[in-house]
Design a protein around this motif. Structure first.
Motif, PDB file in Angstrom:
ATOM      1  N   LYS A  69     -10.353   5.385  10.548  1.00 37.86           N
ATOM      2  CA  LYS A  69     -10.366   5.053  11.855  1.00 37.86           C
ATOM      3  C   LYS A  69      -9.608   5.331  12.685  1.00 37.86           C
ATOM      4  N   ARG A  70      -8.629   6.112  13.299  1.00 39.62           N
ATOM      5  CA  ARG A  70      -8.658   6.713  14.203  1.00 39.62           C
ATOM      6  C   ARG A  70      -7.609   5.712  14.609  1.00 39.62           C
ATOM      7  N   VAL A  71      -6.870   5.948  14.009  1.00 38.89           N
ATOM      8  CA  VAL A  71      -5.953   4.789  15.029  1.00 38.89           C
ATOM      9  C   VAL A  71      -3.972   5.556  14.709  1.00 38.89           C
ATOM     10  N   LYS A  72      -3.264   4.852  15.342  1.00 40.15           N
ATOM     11  CA  LYS A  72      -2.288   5.527  15.695  1.00 40.15           C
ATOM     12  C   LYS A  72      -0.934   4.670  14.402  1.00 40.15           C
ATOM     13  N   ARG A  73      -1.804   2.819  14.629  1.00 39.37           N
ATOM     14  CA  ARG A  73      -0.519   1.897  14.471  1.00 39.37           C
ATOM     15  C   ARG A  73      -1.719   0.774  13.113  1.00 39.37           C
ATOM     16  N   LEU A  74      -0.475  -0.113  12.576  1.00 40.47           N
ATOM     17  CA  LEU A  74      -1.780  -0.459  11.910  1.00 40.47           C
ATOM     18  C   LEU A  74      -0.805  -1.968  11.476  1.00 40.47           C
ATOM     19  N   PRO A  75      -1.457  -2.908  11.976  1.00 40.60           N
ATOM     20  CA  PRO A  75      -0.648  -4.410  11.238  1.00 40.60           C
ATOM     21  C   PRO A  75      -1.029  -3.797   9.949  1.00 40.60           C
TER      22      PRO A  75
ATOM     23  N   ALA B  30       0.609  -1.177   0.254  1.00 39.58           N
ATOM     24  CA  ALA B  30      -0.239  -0.138  -0.471  1.00 39.58           C
ATOM     25  C   ALA B  30       0.716   1.230   0.046  1.00 39.58           C
ATOM     26  N   THR B  31       0.180   2.621  -0.824  1.00 35.10           N
ATOM     27  CA  THR B  31       1.235   3.896  -0.734  1.00 35.10           C
ATOM     28  C   THR B  31       1.247   4.091   1.047  1.00 35.10           C
ATOM     29  N   LEU B  32       1.572   4.809   0.468  1.00 41.37           N
ATOM     30  CA  LEU B  32       2.470   6.051   2.032  1.00 41.37           C
ATOM     31  C   LEU B  32       1.118   6.593   2.275  1.00 41.37           C
ATOM     32  N   ALA B  33      -0.055   7.559   1.607  1.00 42.04           N
ATOM     33  CA  ALA B  33      -1.176   7.601   1.371  1.00 42.04           C
ATOM     34  C   ALA B  33      -2.182   6.832   1.347  1.00 42.04           C
ATOM     35  N   GLU B  34      -2.041   5.843   1.238  1.00 41.24           N
ATOM     36  CA  GLU B  34      -3.680   5.060   1.198  1.00 41.24           C
ATOM     37  C   GLU B  34      -3.199   4.976   2.884  1.00 41.24           C
ATOM     38  N   ALA B  35      -2.269   4.353   3.724  1.00 42.30           N
ATOM     39  CA  ALA B  35      -1.965   4.105   5.217  1.00 42.30           C
ATOM     40  C   ALA B  35      -2.262   5.288   5.910  1.00 42.30           C
ATOM     41  N   ALA B  36      -1.880   6.557   5.359  1.00 41.21           N
ATOM     42  CA  ALA B  36      -2.569   7.648   6.135  1.00 41.21           C
ATOM     43  C   ALA B  36      -3.922   7.419   6.403  1.00 41.21           C
ATOM     44  N   ARG B  37      -4.857   7.183   5.224  1.00 40.01           N
ATOM     45  CA  ARG B  37      -5.788   7.349   5.052  1.00 40.01           C
ATOM     46  C   ARG B  37      -6.379   6.689   5.704  1.00 40.01           C
ATOM     47  N   ILE B  38      -6.153   5.633   6.059  1.00 35.54           N
ATOM     48  CA  ILE B  38      -6.699   4.719   6.730  1.00 35.54           C
ATOM     49  C   ILE B  38      -6.825   5.367   8.285  1.00 35.54           C
ATOM     50  N   MET B  39      -5.226   5.586   8.640  1.00 35.03           N
ATOM     51  CA  MET B  39      -5.564   5.712  10.034  1.00 35.03           C
ATOM     52  C   MET B  39      -6.509   6.816  10.050  1.00 35.03           C
ATOM     53  N   ALA B  40      -6.189   7.706   9.662  1.00 36.22           N
ATOM     54  CA  ALA B  40      -7.158   8.988   9.402  1.00 36.22           C
ATOM     55  C   ALA B  40      -8.447   8.780   9.659  1.00 36.22           C
TER      56      ALA B  40
ATOM     57  N   GLU C 220       3.759  -9.147   9.303  1.00 39.92           N
ATOM     58  CA  GLU C 220       4.565  -9.160   8.775  1.00 39.92           C
ATOM     59  C   GLU C 220       5.111  -7.879   8.717  1.00 39.92           C
ATOM     60  N   GLY C 221       4.761  -6.872   9.861  1.00 39.97           N
ATOM     61  CA  GLY C 221       4.879  -5.477  10.418  1.00 39.97           C
ATOM     62  C   GLY C 221       4.343  -4.943  10.886  1.00 39.97           C
ATOM     63  N   VAL C 222       4.340  -3.446  11.848  1.00 35.59           N
ATOM     64  CA  VAL C 222       3.834  -2.829  12.424  1.00 35.59           C
ATOM     65  C   VAL C 222       4.012  -1.210  11.566  1.00 35.59           C
ATOM     66  N   VAL C 223       3.432  -0.365  11.028  1.00 31.85           N
ATOM     67  CA  VAL C 223       3.642   0.605  10.634  1.00 31.85           C
ATOM     68  C   VAL C 223       2.946   1.781  11.459  1.00 31.85           C
ATOM     69  N   SER C 224       3.617   2.985  11.376  1.00 30.18           N
ATOM     70  CA  SER C 224       2.378   3.730  12.579  1.00 30.18           C
ATOM     71  C   SER C 224       2.372   5.210  11.990  1.00 30.18           C
ATOM     72  N   ARG C 225       2.151   6.444  12.786  1.00 31.94           N
ATOM     73  CA  ARG C 225       1.912   7.932  12.388  1.00 31.94           C
ATOM     74  C   ARG C 225       3.791   8.117  12.287  1.00 31.94           C
TER      75      ARG C 225
END
Length: 211
Positions: free
Chosen positions: A113-119, A101-111, A128-133
């Motif tokens: 869903k109002r979460v700070k980290r995504l598995p 996924a692109t960084l923009a896609e990950a940022a949109r999901i976080m915003a 496979e890992g975790v991505v945070s803000r």
């Protein structure tokens, strides 16, 4: 216009802290404190993500410490005040993202869903890992020189403007200078530069090209 080749896999933390569904409340708190994270994925079997326990999930217990257990009919999440295992504490299904996924896609999901980290999971739902803000912000550490090279070799080259405009990059802010014959290209050029990872802002200082 070819996007910058940055995906979640480029910035994510590959060694992720996770727990099983039978992990205790105290064990989860200790892991969060030890690794300084605000949430942990809950795994089942060989590593399939089935949920996430966040600080918000854990704080229900503290909120109802003096008031006693939640009354019947209150919000479903308040049942977590009595929970002691990850399986009962977790939010499920987990909000996840794929490594490509692109960084923009990950940022949109976080915003959204109002979460700070995504598995980060593969096609089978395996962790496979975790991505945070904070991980998503790493692209703004790109050197100005690297950003400039991408603008010249990708953006200006594809728009056939490499020899027609000049630009500077300072602290991620791109200033475009020079004449431009086709003024309709200005919005396209600005949008394309803004899409380059690490660009903080775009400023256009263009003048009409002499006939």
């Amino acid at each position: 216009m070819a996007p910058s080749p940055y995906t979640v896999s480029d910035v994510m933390t590959h060694t992720a802290v996770a727990v099983g569904r039978d992990a205790s409340y105290k064990e989860i708190v200790e892991l969060m404190q030890q690794w300084k994270v605000s949430a942990v994925p809950v795994l089942e079997g060989e590593g399939r993500v089935i949920g996430v326990v966040s600080e918000a999930d854990l704080l229900w217990k503290e909120e109802f410490r003096q008031d006693g257990p939640p009354l019947r009919g209150q919000a479903e999440d308040t049942s977590k005040a009595d929970a002691v295992l990850a399986a009962d504490l977790m939010s499920s299904p987990a909000v996840t993202v794929h490594p490509d996924a692109t960084l923009a896609e990950a940022a949109r999901i976080m915003a959204r869903k109002r979460v700070k980290r995504l598995p980060v999971v593969n096609g089978l739902g395996m962790l496979e890992g975790v991505v945070s803000r904070g991980d998503l912000l790493k692209v703004f550490l790109r050197p100005d020189k690297e950003i400039g090279e991408e603008i010249r070799s990708v953006v200006l080259a594809e728009l056939s403007l490499a020899d027609r405009v000049e630009f500077t990059v300072l602290d991620g802010v791109v200033t475009v200078l020079g004449p431009l014959r086709n003024r309709s290209q200005v919005p396209l050029l600005a949008q394309a530069i803004r899409a380059v990872e690490g660009v903080v802002d775009v400023r256009m200082d263009l003048v009409p090209e002499n006939p």
